[in-house]
Write a protein that holds these residues in place. Structure first.
Motif, mmCIF file in Angstrom:
data_model
loop_
_atom_site.group_PDB
_atom_site.id
_atom_site.type_symbol
_atom_site.label_atom_id
_atom_site.label_comp_id
_atom_site.label_asym_id
_atom_site.label_seq_id
_atom_site.Cartn_x
_atom_site.Cartn_y
_atom_site.Cartn_z
ATOM 1 N N TYR A 149 7.098 2.370 5.375
ATOM 2 C CA TYR A 149 5.737 2.128 4.892
ATOM 3 C C TYR A 149 5.350 0.670 5.179
ATOM 4 O O TYR A 149 6.072 -0.248 4.812
ATOM 5 N N ILE A 150 4.212 0.497 5.847
ATOM 6 C CA ILE A 150 3.758 -0.855 6.187
ATOM 7 C C ILE A 150 2.277 -1.014 5.869
ATOM 8 O O ILE A 150 1.456 -0.148 6.208
ATOM 9 N N ASN A 151 1.954 -2.132 5.257
ATOM 10 C CA ASN A 151 0.567 -2.493 5.018
ATOM 11 C C ASN A 151 0.338 -3.904 5.546
ATOM 12 O O ASN A 151 1.044 -4.838 5.174
ATOM 13 N N PHE A 152 -0.632 -4.057 6.453
ATOM 14 C CA PHE A 152 -1.009 -5.364 6.971
ATOM 15 C C PHE A 152 -2.457 -5.648 6.602
ATOM 16 O O PHE A 152 -3.341 -4.837 6.877
ATOM 17 N N ASP A 153 -2.698 -6.778 5.994
ATOM 18 C CA ASP A 153 -4.061 -7.224 5.701
ATOM 19 C C ASP A 153 -4.179 -8.645 6.229
ATOM 20 O O ASP A 153 -3.580 -9.570 5.690
#
Length: 220
Positions: free
Chosen positions: A187-191
């Motif tokens: 799971y990856i989240n980039f902001d």
């Protein structure tokens, strides 16, 4: 190393007081990646951190003379960096919140928590630019980085066999994510927004994601 420790003693104070954290906005900060994390990895969404440490600069004389001066640093803080080591020894150090750590502070605490930390939250650690020490964190499951404009590359994740979740919020300079190829991350989240909410262009090669054998969810 002694020089760095002396610099940290002279310039900084360390707050590990549970009483202070309970009264602050960091009482129990949500690891807010996005709404999907609640159903996919609920254990990483709302956490009880067993170790919280704030690194802060010493108050100046000018600050102390201000009518709105808050003396929390004198009341709850210590200028002795051994306070950090004591806090680690007195805690399970599994869910760890590091607030405003510099690179030197991160390098100081890493050997102390590398065998215990499972969830690591870097909150406004703007001056950390090298996370290579995380390669030795054998039990690491989730890394959350909020507010960093120094980090340009990730770390070797080949030994982080338990690492499942990565979230990067307000990360503006990350260029190299090649290390993800050898990871077990699901799971990856980039902001890439800045502090004003303006989206910055992605600087890294997004093709890396297609090579990740374990990836299930991606938000960028």
């Amino acid at each position: 190393m002694m020089v760095r420790v002396m610099i940290m003693k002279n310039q900084y104070m360390y707050i590990t007081s549970k009483e202070w954290f309970e009264s602050s906005s960091l009482r129990n900060p949500l690891c807010v990646l996005d709404e999907n994390i609640k159903s996919i990895y609920p254990e990483f969404f709302e956490l009880n951190y067993d170790l919280k440490i704030l690194v802060t600069k010493r108050p100046t004389n000018e600050e102390k003379l201000s009518y709105c001066y808050n003396d929390y640093r004198e009341r709850y803080g210590s200028s002795d960096i051994s306070t950090v080591e004591t806090a680690v020894k007195e805690s399970p150090s599994k869910n760890v919140l590091l607030n405003s750590f510099t690179q030197e502070h991160f390098e100081y605490i890493s050997p102390l928590i590398k065998d215990t930390a499972e969830i690591l939250y870097f909150f406004k650690c703007k001056r950390i630019n090298d996370l290579s020490a995380l390669s030795e964190f054998s039990n690491l499951k989730c890394v959350y980085i909020y507010g960093n404009n120094s980090l340009e590359s990730l770390w070797d994740m080949s030994n982080n066999k338990e690492l499942k979740v990565l979230s990067f919020v307000y990360i503006t300079k990350l260029k190299d994510i090649e290390a993800l190829k050898d990871s077990c991350v699901e799971y990856i989240n980039f902001d890439t927004s800045d502090n004003f909410g303006n989206k910055k262009p992605i600087l890294f090669d997004s093709n890396v994601f297609s090579t990740m054998r374990c990836l299930k969810y991606l938000k960028k």
